[in-house]
Design a protein around this motif. Structure first.
Motif, PDB file in Angstrom:
ATOM      1  N   ILE B 143       7.580   7.074  -5.790  1.00  0.00           N
ATOM      2  CA  ILE B 143       6.833   5.799  -5.709  1.00  0.00           C
ATOM      3  C   ILE B 143       5.629   5.917  -6.655  1.00  0.00           C
ATOM      4  O   ILE B 143       5.349   7.001  -7.175  1.00  0.00           O
ATOM      5  N   ASP B 144       4.922   4.804  -6.842  1.00  0.00           N
ATOM      6  CA  ASP B 144       3.698   4.858  -7.653  1.00  0.00           C
ATOM      7  C   ASP B 144       2.729   5.898  -7.096  1.00  0.00           C
ATOM      8  O   ASP B 144       2.591   6.034  -5.877  1.00  0.00           O
ATOM      9  N   LYS B 145       2.038   6.580  -7.975  1.00  0.00           N
ATOM     10  CA  LYS B 145       1.039   7.563  -7.569  1.00  0.00           C
ATOM     11  C   LYS B 145      -0.058   6.897  -6.724  1.00  0.00           C
ATOM     12  O   LYS B 145      -0.247   5.680  -6.795  1.00  0.00           O
ATOM     13  N   PRO B 146      -0.790   7.654  -5.912  1.00  0.00           N
ATOM     14  CA  PRO B 146      -1.877   7.080  -5.113  1.00  0.00           C
ATOM     15  C   PRO B 146      -2.841   6.284  -5.989  1.00  0.00           C
ATOM     16  O   PRO B 146      -3.218   6.737  -7.066  1.00  0.00           O
ATOM     17  N   ARG B 147      -3.185   5.104  -5.513  1.00  0.00           N
ATOM     18  CA  ARG B 147      -4.042   4.203  -6.296  1.00  0.00           C
ATOM     19  C   ARG B 147      -5.516   4.474  -6.014  1.00  0.00           C
ATOM     20  O   ARG B 147      -5.877   4.891  -4.916  1.00  0.00           O
ATOM     21  N   SER B 196       7.953  -2.916   6.633  1.00  0.00           N
ATOM     22  CA  SER B 196       7.832  -2.425   5.262  1.00  0.00           C
ATOM     23  C   SER B 196       6.346  -2.372   4.894  1.00  0.00           C
ATOM     24  O   SER B 196       5.608  -3.336   5.142  1.00  0.00           O
ATOM     25  N   LEU B 197       5.905  -1.267   4.318  1.00  0.00           N
ATOM     26  CA  LEU B 197       4.477  -1.140   4.025  1.00  0.00           C
ATOM     27  C   LEU B 197       4.213  -0.009   3.040  1.00  0.00           C
ATOM     28  O   LEU B 197       5.070   0.841   2.794  1.00  0.00           O
ATOM     29  N   ARG B 198       3.017  -0.059   2.469  1.00  0.00           N
ATOM     30  CA  ARG B 198       2.526   1.037   1.621  1.00  0.00           C
ATOM     31  C   ARG B 198       1.117   1.405   2.076  1.00  0.00           C
ATOM     32  O   ARG B 198       0.288   0.522   2.317  1.00  0.00           O
ATOM     33  N   VAL B 199       0.856   2.710   2.163  1.00  0.00           N
ATOM     34  CA  VAL B 199      -0.482   3.213   2.499  1.00  0.00           C
ATOM     35  C   VAL B 199      -0.985   4.063   1.334  1.00  0.00           C
ATOM     36  O   VAL B 199      -0.250   4.905   0.818  1.00  0.00           O
ATOM     37  N   ASP B 200      -2.218   3.820   0.906  1.00  0.00           N
ATOM     38  CA  ASP B 200      -2.913   4.686  -0.051  1.00  0.00           C
ATOM     39  C   ASP B 200      -4.121   5.289   0.649  1.00  0.00           C
ATOM     40  O   ASP B 200      -4.866   4.566   1.319  1.00  0.00           O
ATOM     41  N   LEU B 201      -4.294   6.588   0.493  1.00  0.00           N
ATOM     42  CA  LEU B 201      -5.429   7.275   1.101  1.00  0.00           C
ATOM     43  C   LEU B 201      -6.133   8.109   0.050  1.00  0.00           C
ATOM     44  O   LEU B 201      -5.483   8.743  -0.791  1.00  0.00           O
ATOM     45  N   CYS B 239      -9.041   3.869   2.306  1.00  0.00           N
ATOM     46  CA  CYS B 239      -7.630   3.621   2.631  1.00  0.00           C
ATOM     47  C   CYS B 239      -7.290   2.164   2.380  1.00  0.00           C
ATOM     48  O   CYS B 239      -8.140   1.275   2.541  1.00  0.00           O
ATOM     49  N   MET B 240      -6.049   1.930   1.974  1.00  0.00           N
ATOM     50  CA  MET B 240      -5.555   0.590   1.716  1.00  0.00           C
ATOM     51  C   MET B 240      -4.151   0.533   2.310  1.00  0.00           C
ATOM     52  O   MET B 240      -3.334   1.413   2.020  1.00  0.00           O
ATOM     53  N   ILE B 241      -3.908  -0.437   3.159  1.00  0.00           N
ATOM     54  CA  ILE B 241      -2.557  -0.604   3.718  1.00  0.00           C
ATOM     55  C   ILE B 241      -2.043  -1.969   3.294  1.00  0.00           C
ATOM     56  O   ILE B 241      -2.688  -2.991   3.559  1.00  0.00           O
ATOM     57  N   GLU B 242      -0.895  -1.955   2.626  1.00  0.00           N
ATOM     58  CA  GLU B 242      -0.282  -3.205   2.188  1.00  0.00           C
ATOM     59  C   GLU B 242       0.871  -3.494   3.148  1.00  0.00           C
ATOM     60  O   GLU B 242       1.819  -2.706   3.245  1.00  0.00           O
TER      61      GLU B 242
END
Lengths: 245, 245
Positions: B143-147, B196-201, B239-242
């Motif tokens: 997946i895309d690298k952490p943003r 369905s979701l994406r988490v960035d930490l 943190c960002m949760i989409e």
């Protein structure tokens, strides 16, 4: 058909150790309860089967004794069997052993079965037919049964509002979360020195999301005593930890 | 010597599901991080080996995407490989697949190595000799690298004092505990509907026992944004949760 206790192997993972690099007491209790769930599931009377009939297992009382806390990456074995059941309570026992095969701990858990619609205990004589096959009375109890815990005269109280991460699949505050809230009140030095110990837990009343939990703590010599009250007046959980030399 | 990614099988245990009877997001992240620990350990550069030299791994950034949250007692497979490393950061990737072998998620984790005495990052060119053997660049990122997460303009803030059960083996607040503190601020309906979701930490600064953590939350359309500050002024975790449809 000859039935014997069932054994599960568990690795003490790094995220389950505390700052002493040993399994936290919570981790050990969690592993034991998890084995209870897996074993019930494997034998056809786990929560999956029960949920289809709007039933679930609820932990009523629990006791664990260990001689020491295993280190990170140690492999431990948890052996479990059901010793007996009565109208409202069934007892599942455990031994904990190390890689040398030495038993370093034992646990006793007592469970009710709940009708999740009526929110009331179910007569265990109506259990899944094959339950009797797995009741291994002759193996007995590895440690003293969970003790009745007397009233606590708190010297300290903290208040916690129950949030999402506190809640388990039954929509109750998780059995281990109560325990963590209690441990968090102890002086850190006491937890650093923890080794041989016994924990007794008594689950009296469920707590739900957004409930106010008052955690009361009293120290009596080498025994830490706790009582959690739900919304200030209902006794929900009691706990006693005996720190042994 | 031909090296390929390593796969670990995990059962979603009942104590790791939330009230929807599916793995909580925390559980999935925890399983992924645990696999990272086990795999590093098995290959000779885990925390046990590092601790002997007063070194440890510290998670810097993390991202996970899933198409859905697996149900209780589902068996999932987590496959992991190291894709690359630079002077200060090494990247370990993961795919999550179900019993049919379908990939339903991926994760990317970026780690620093810390000198625990000097409390400073170590140049990874001084890594354990065999590390290079396990760097499988050709497998790439799932997946895309952490943003990078932008500043948060909080509409809500809660304050939490770091306690024993928040602290991990490194004596820092546990990576997952920060995440739980953030999720606990969300409306329960949002968590019930999670799929369905994406988490960035992004882990910026460590927090320790007795620190005051301010958890700041902002909702922007389908994205939940968080920033935890240590003792009010130091940005510790973002943190960002989409939440995807």
């Amino acid at each position: 058909m000859s039935i014997t206790p069932t054994t599960y192997t568990i690795i003490i993972e790094q995220q389950n150790t505390d700052f002493t690099f040993r399994a936290s007491i919570s981790t050990l209790i969690s592993n034991v309860l998890n084995v209870a769930g897996l074993d019930a599931e494997a034998k056809g009377f786990g929560v999956s089967a029960l949920n289809e009939d709007n039933q679930t297992w609820v932990l009523s009382r629990f006791a664990i004794e260990v001689d020491y806390l295993p280190k990170v990456f140690e492999k431990i074995k948890i052996t479990t069997w059901i010793s007996d059941y009565h109208r409202l309570i069934t007892t599942r026992n455990f031994t904990l052993s190390n890689e040398k095969g030495e038993i370093f701990g034992g646990a006793v858990s007592q469970w009710c079965m709940l009708d999740t619609n009526a929110r009331r205990a179910i007569d265990l004589s109506k259990l899944h037919e094959n339950y009797n096959d797995y009741v291994l009375g002759e193996y007995g109890y590895p440690i003293d049964k969970p003790r009745r815990i007397l009233a606590v005269e708190p010297s300290q109280t903290i208040v916690h509002r129950a949030v999402y991460s506190d809640i388990d699949f039954n929509k109750h505050v998780n059995a281990l979360r109560y325990f963590d809230l209690m441990l968090d009140m102890l002086p850190i030095e006491m937890l650093a020195k923890a080794n041989s110990l016994r924990v007794d837990l008594q689950y009296i009343h469920e707590c739900y999301l957004a409930d106010t939990l008052s955690v009361n703590y009293q120290q009596q010599d080498n025994v830490s005593m706790f009582e959690i009250k739900r919304n200030e007046d209902i006794s929900a959980v009691k706990c006693m930890i005996e720190w042994r030399p």
